[in-house]
Scaffold this active site. Structure first.
Site, PDB file in Angstrom:
ATOM      1  CD  GLU A 129       7.939   9.625  13.196  1.00 36.31           C
ATOM      2  OE1 GLU A 129       8.721   9.129  12.124  1.00 36.31           O
ATOM      3  OE2 GLU A 129       8.389   9.465  14.395  1.00 36.31           O
ATOM      4  CE1 TYR A 141       3.697   0.105   8.594  1.00 39.13           C
ATOM      5  CE2 TYR A 141       3.056   2.236   8.506  1.00 39.13           C
ATOM      6  CZ  TYR A 141       3.585   1.478   8.257  1.00 39.13           C
ATOM      7  OH  TYR A 141       4.924   1.968   6.988  1.00 39.13           O
TER       8      TYR A 141
HETATM    9  C1  LIG Z   1       2.003  -0.133   2.499  1.00 34.62           C
HETATM   10  C2  LIG Z   1       2.802  -1.231   1.717  1.00 34.62           C
HETATM   11  C3  LIG Z   1       4.009  -1.444   1.882  1.00 34.62           C
HETATM   12  C4  LIG Z   1       1.781  -2.879   2.130  1.00 34.62           C
HETATM   13  O1  LIG Z   1       2.680  -3.629   1.514  1.00 34.62           O
HETATM   14  P1  LIG Z   1       1.754  -4.837   0.961  1.00 34.62           P
HETATM   15  O2  LIG Z   1       2.934  -5.917   0.558  1.00 34.62           O
HETATM   16  O3  LIG Z   1       0.724  -4.884  -0.026  1.00 34.62           O
HETATM   17  O4  LIG Z   1       1.064  -5.427   2.372  1.00 34.62           O
HETATM   18  P2  LIG Z   1       0.694  -6.980   2.852  1.00 34.62           P
HETATM   19  O5  LIG Z   1       0.191  -7.568   1.495  1.00 34.62           O
HETATM   20  O6  LIG Z   1       1.865  -7.585   3.592  1.00 34.62           O
HETATM   21  O7  LIG Z   1      -0.236  -6.797   3.835  1.00 34.62           O
HETATM   22  C5  LIG Z   1      -0.110  -6.698   5.235  1.00 34.62           C
HETATM   23  C6  LIG Z   1      -1.468  -6.725   5.965  1.00 34.62           C
HETATM   24  O8  LIG Z   1      -2.341  -5.625   5.784  1.00 34.62           O
HETATM   25  C7  LIG Z   1      -3.538  -5.663   4.931  1.00 34.62           C
HETATM   26  N1  LIG Z   1      -3.598  -4.842   3.810  1.00 34.62           N
HETATM   27  C8  LIG Z   1      -2.517  -4.820   2.969  1.00 34.62           C
HETATM   28  N2  LIG Z   1      -3.015  -3.610   2.135  1.00 34.62           N
HETATM   29  C9  LIG Z   1      -4.433  -3.240   2.669  1.00 34.62           C
HETATM   30  C10 LIG Z   1      -5.248  -2.539   2.042  1.00 34.62           C
HETATM   31  N3  LIG Z   1      -5.398  -1.866   0.835  1.00 34.62           N
HETATM   32  N4  LIG Z   1      -6.584  -2.462   2.698  1.00 34.62           N
HETATM   33  C11 LIG Z   1      -6.951  -3.115   3.572  1.00 34.62           C
HETATM   34  N5  LIG Z   1      -5.944  -4.068   4.425  1.00 34.62           N
HETATM   35  C12 LIG Z   1      -4.562  -4.176   3.446  1.00 34.62           C
HETATM   36  C13 LIG Z   1      -3.309  -7.048   4.544  1.00 34.62           C
HETATM   37  O9  LIG Z   1      -4.648  -7.889   4.361  1.00 34.62           O
HETATM   38  C14 LIG Z   1      -2.407  -7.942   5.456  1.00 34.62           C
HETATM   39  O10 LIG Z   1      -3.161  -8.223   6.495  1.00 34.62           O
HETATM   40  P3  LIG Z   1      -2.977  -9.687   7.288  1.00 34.62           P
HETATM   41  O11 LIG Z   1      -1.442  -9.815   7.592  1.00 34.62           O
HETATM   42  O12 LIG Z   1      -3.746  -9.678   8.319  1.00 34.62           O
HETATM   43  O13 LIG Z   1      -3.140 -10.705   6.246  1.00 34.62           O
HETATM   44  C15 LIG Z   1       2.217  -1.023   0.311  1.00 34.62           C
HETATM   45  O14 LIG Z   1       1.165  -0.648  -0.232  1.00 34.62           O
HETATM   46  C16 LIG Z   1       3.269   0.273  -0.440  1.00 34.62           C
HETATM   47  O15 LIG Z   1       4.162  -0.292  -1.150  1.00 34.62           O
HETATM   48  N6  LIG Z   1       2.743   1.401  -0.592  1.00 34.62           N
HETATM   49  C17 LIG Z   1       3.702   2.437  -0.878  1.00 34.62           C
HETATM   50  C18 LIG Z   1       4.601   2.775   0.257  1.00 34.62           C
HETATM   51  C19 LIG Z   1       4.140   3.143   1.251  1.00 34.62           C
HETATM   52  O16 LIG Z   1       3.010   3.796   1.436  1.00 34.62           O
HETATM   53  N7  LIG Z   1       4.850   2.938   2.422  1.00 34.62           N
HETATM   54  C20 LIG Z   1       4.558   3.082   3.823  1.00 34.62           C
HETATM   55  C21 LIG Z   1       5.313   4.326   4.312  1.00 34.62           C
HETATM   56  S1  LIG Z   1       4.781   5.072   5.803  1.00 34.62           S
END
Ligand SMILES: CC(C)(COP(=O)(O)OP(=O)(O)OC[C@H]1O[C@@H](n2cnc3c(N)ncnc32)[C@H](O)[C@@H]1OP(=O)(O)O)[C@@H](O)C(=O)NCCC(=O)NCCS
Length: 177
Positions: A129, A141
């Protein structure tokens, strides 16, 4: 899962954070909770959405699937992922990455570890979710191949009321190992 050209150079610090280092993710312990809480509070756009100490304690008590990713030289925690196993499915409960390393592939690496576990366990489906307002998480996701399959009305607490949850699903067979 993603084309090699999208990955950072294998010699860069970002590549190390994302998965090119020899250091594997490890299971989370109670001792990790303070560092995980601090990391996640900074990572979330709204710190009120971060998981609480109780959330982590009860996940560990319930022996849910957990991983933390640490920096090889310092042991600093740069990412966390928690999932609950069910019958023929896993439920991704939380994932968070150190704000300084957002966009470096850390979440992708943690999810890859989860997918590998699911494959070994013969689990074909992952659920999660997510708040519709959490655009970064939604992007991650969707990039991973999760598809939206429903809405849970008023699932999350939100300022002045409740916020819906998008329900997303990933069929592991659609993800390249
Ligand atoms: C959501 C979160 C976990 C993503 O972690 P991250 O390490 O920055 O993500 P990644 O670098 O592994 O990115 C994975 C993919 O998403 C894309 N992506 C990541 N952030 C993005 C953004 N802000 N905008 C567009 N694309 C994005 C990346 O380009 C990557 O794509 P690829 O696999 O095709 O190269 C991080 O932003 C976070 O900690 N957020 C706060 C906690 C949270 O909201 N968790 C989710 C709870 S449901």
């Amino acid at each position: 899962m993603s084309a090699p050209s999208r990955s950072p150079s294998p010699f860069s610090p970002l590549a190390e954070a994302a998965g090119a280092s020899p250091f594997a993710d490890r299971v989370m312990t109670e001792d990790d909770i303070p560092a995980v809480l601090a990391m996640e509070r900074l990572a979330c756009l709204d710190s009120a959405h971060a998981w609480s100490e109780d959330n982590y304690r009860s996940s560990l008590r319930s022996a849910y699937w957990t991983r933390v990713r640490t920096q090889p030289d310092t042991g600093r925690i740069i990412g966390v992922c928690v999932a609950m196993d069910g019958v023929d499915e896993m439920h991704l409960l939380n994932i968070a990455v150190d704000k300084a390393l957002h966009g470096a592939g850390v979440a992708r690496a943690l999810l890859d570890t989860l997918y590998a576990f699911c494959r070994e366990a013969g689990v074909p489906l992952l659920w999660l979710e997510v708040r519709p307002s959490n655009e970064r998480a939604l992007m991650v996701y969707r990039r991973q191949g999760f598809v939206e399959v429903g809405v849970r009305k008023g699932y999350y607490p939100a300022p002045g009321g409740r916020e819906d949850a998008l329900v997303m699903r990933l069929e592991l067979k659609a993800v390249r190992p």
